[in-house]
Design an enzyme around this catalytic site. Structure first.
Site, PDB file in Angstrom:
ATOM      1  N   SER A  14       0.825  -1.217   0.000  1.00 59.07           N
ATOM      2  CA  SER A  14       0.000   0.000   0.000  1.00 59.07           C
ATOM      3  C   SER A  14       0.853   1.257   0.000  1.00 59.07           C
ATOM      4  O   SER A  14       1.942   1.292   0.611  1.00 59.07           O
ATOM      5  CB  SER A  14      -0.858  -0.027   1.265  1.00 59.07           C
ATOM      6  N   ALA A  15       0.312   2.294  -0.629  1.00 58.74           N
ATOM      7  CA  ALA A  15       0.973   3.597  -0.601  1.00 58.74           C
ATOM      8  C   ALA A  15       1.046   4.141   0.816  1.00 58.74           C
ATOM      9  O   ALA A  15       1.814   5.066   1.081  1.00 58.74           O
ATOM     10  CB  ALA A  15       0.205   4.573  -1.481  1.00 58.74           C
TER      11      ALA A  15
ATOM     12  N   TYR B  13      -2.319   0.483   9.840  1.00 58.60           N
ATOM     13  CA  TYR B  13      -2.454  -0.247   8.572  1.00 58.60           C
ATOM     14  C   TYR B  13      -1.149  -0.172   7.773  1.00 58.60           C
ATOM     15  O   TYR B  13      -0.604  -1.180   7.317  1.00 58.60           O
ATOM     16  CB  TYR B  13      -3.622   0.362   7.787  1.00 58.60           C
TER      17      TYR B  13
ATOM     18  N   LYS C 184       1.716  -3.150   6.597  1.00 61.03           N
ATOM     19  CA  LYS C 184       2.136  -3.399   5.207  1.00 61.03           C
ATOM     20  C   LYS C 184       3.659  -3.303   5.107  1.00 61.03           C
ATOM     21  O   LYS C 184       4.305  -4.112   4.437  1.00 61.03           O
ATOM     22  CB  LYS C 184       1.468  -2.399   4.259  1.00 61.03           C
TER      23      LYS C 184
ATOM     24  N   ASN D 224     -13.501   4.370   3.330  1.00 57.66           N
ATOM     25  CA  ASN D 224     -12.896   4.954   2.134  1.00 57.66           C
ATOM     26  C   ASN D 224     -13.874   5.861   1.400  1.00 57.66           C
ATOM     27  O   ASN D 224     -15.086   5.661   1.437  1.00 57.66           O
ATOM     28  CB  ASN D 224     -12.408   3.856   1.183  1.00 57.66           C
TER      29      ASN D 224
ATOM     30  N   ARG E 243      -9.205  14.039   9.515  1.00 61.09           N
ATOM     31  CA  ARG E 243      -9.245  12.702  10.108  1.00 61.09           C
ATOM     32  C   ARG E 243      -7.862  12.382  10.672  1.00 61.09           C
ATOM     33  O   ARG E 243      -6.843  12.695  10.050  1.00 61.09           O
ATOM     34  CB  ARG E 243      -9.619  11.724   8.991  1.00 61.09           C
TER      35      ARG E 243
HETATM   36  N1  UDP Z   1     -12.127  11.342   2.760  1.00 66.86           N
HETATM   37  C1  UDP Z   1     -13.112  12.269   3.092  1.00 66.86           C
HETATM   38  N2  UDP Z   1     -14.292  11.806   3.619  1.00 66.86           N
HETATM   39  C2  UDP Z   1     -14.536  10.483   3.823  1.00 66.86           C
HETATM   40  C3  UDP Z   1     -13.526   9.541   3.488  1.00 66.86           C
HETATM   41  C4  UDP Z   1     -12.330  10.022   2.967  1.00 66.86           C
HETATM   42  O1  UDP Z   1     -12.928  13.475   2.919  1.00 66.86           O
HETATM   43  O2  UDP Z   1     -15.622  10.136   4.315  1.00 66.86           O
HETATM   44  C5  UDP Z   1     -10.857  11.833   2.166  1.00 66.86           C
HETATM   45  C6  UDP Z   1      -9.612  11.531   2.974  1.00 66.86           C
HETATM   46  O3  UDP Z   1      -9.365  12.548   3.918  1.00 66.86           O
HETATM   47  C7  UDP Z   1      -8.540  11.457   1.868  1.00 66.86           C
HETATM   48  C8  UDP Z   1      -9.303  10.921   0.656  1.00 66.86           C
HETATM   49  O4  UDP Z   1     -10.698  11.164   0.939  1.00 66.86           O
HETATM   50  O5  UDP Z   1      -8.085  12.759   1.571  1.00 66.86           O
HETATM   51  C9  UDP Z   1      -9.121   9.446   0.420  1.00 66.86           C
HETATM   52  O6  UDP Z   1      -9.424   8.742   1.611  1.00 66.86           O
HETATM   53  P1  UDP Z   1      -9.519   7.149   1.634  1.00 66.86           P
HETATM   54  O7  UDP Z   1      -9.816   6.729   3.041  1.00 66.86           O
HETATM   55  O8  UDP Z   1     -10.450   6.691   0.561  1.00 66.86           O
HETATM   56  O9  UDP Z   1      -8.074   6.656   1.194  1.00 66.86           O
HETATM   57  P2  UDP Z   1      -6.651   6.777   1.971  1.00 66.86           P
HETATM   58  O10 UDP Z   1      -6.736   7.929   2.915  1.00 66.86           O
HETATM   59  O11 UDP Z   1      -6.450   5.480   2.653  1.00 66.86           O
HETATM   60  O12 UDP Z   1      -5.671   7.034   0.890  1.00 66.86           O
END
Ligand code: UDP
Length: 239
Positions: A30-31, A54, A58, A105, A199
């Site tokens: 994962s990134a 998480y 990874k 997500n 978050r």
């Molecule tokens: N995000 C958001 N509201 C949500 C879920 C995610 O604004 O209810 C934003 C989050 O802050 C991030 C982007 O969407 O900038 C992608 O989040 P996700 O959890 O899908 O992927 P990850 O953070 O694991 O890359």
């Protein structure tokens, strides 16, 4: 829970693989191993500095795989694929992702808001140091990601003992607002949203430099953000 599922689960899997002389693996990394504070496309040799459990699991599994690769038997063939943000669905609309519990997500949440299952999308922060203040990611169509696995496997099967680590993304930076607006336009629906606080454990910018994957495994992403929005919605709106 992540450590148990991901790390203990992987250790058990690798033990069984050794026992049965199956030592070729494409690992879903994962990134999130790259952590935060990036401003530019990330290359595979960037620091490994996860900022959430998480990502730590990874990174730990990649380390375990490196140990296996370096072990004296020299039999392991390993491809660590560092996924950026897979979204969308199979273009038949028959295979997709609909988590049983509350999704965390962005994409499944957008789909649920569009369906009216959730009232509003909460956008986590509009004060990040990004083009529009919302978080930036590299969204990749899940079918392009699937093809990356096949290409990585073909590459490994033609190699002797090998360890490769590749970013799997499109290299295109998309903010939360970009994705929401595209989704609304392509699917002709409405997504009410509000901005809320950031978050915990979030990163502002995670975008791949995908040149290594393109040059090594004979793969490149073929689908764009419109395809991702259309195919993902096709699956969700059939449910
Ligand atoms: N995000 C958001 N509201 C949500 C879920 C995610 O604004 O209810 C934003 C989050 O802050 C991030 C982007 O969407 O900038 C992608 O989040 P996700 O959890 O899908 O992927 P990850 O953070 O694991 O890359």
């Amino acid at each position: 829970k992540y450590w148990d599922n991901n790390v203990n689960g992987s250790i058990c899997l690798f033990q069984v693989m050794e026992e049965f002389n199956c030592q070729t693996i494409v690992f879903s990394s994962s990134a999130s191993v790259y952590g935060s504070n990036h401003k530019n496309e990330i290359i595979e040799s960037a620091n490994i500095s996860p900022i959430n459990p998480y990502g730590h699991t990874k990174a730990a599994i990649e380390k375990i795989l490196e140990g296996l690769y370096l072990s004296s038997s020299k039999k392991w063939r390993i491809a660590n694929l560092r996924y950026f943000n897979p979204i969308g669905a199979h273009d038949s609309g028959l295979i997709g992702e609909d988590p049983n519990d509350q999704p965390n997500n962005l994409f499944p949440i957008i789909c649920r808001v569009a369906l009216g299952r959730y009232e509003k999308l909460k956008i986590y922060g509009n004060n990040w140091d990004t083009k529009d203040g919302t978080g930036v990611r590299d969204y990749i169509h899940v079918m392009d990601l699937a093809e990356a696995h096949l290409s990585a496997l073909d590459y490994l099967l033609e190699s002797k003992s090998k360890l490769i680590t590749l970013n799997i993304g499109t290299g295109i930076a998309t903010s939360v607002l970009d994705l929401v607006k595209r989704f609304i336009e392509i699917n002709n629906c409405s997504i009410p949203y509000e901005f809320t606080k950031r978050r915990k454990g979030d990163s502002s910018f995670l975008v791949a430099n995908n040149q290594l994957a393109i040059s090594i495994i004979n793969w490149k992403p073929k689908k764009n953000l419109d395809d991702m929005c259309r195919d993902g919605w096709k699956y969700y709106s059939k449910k």
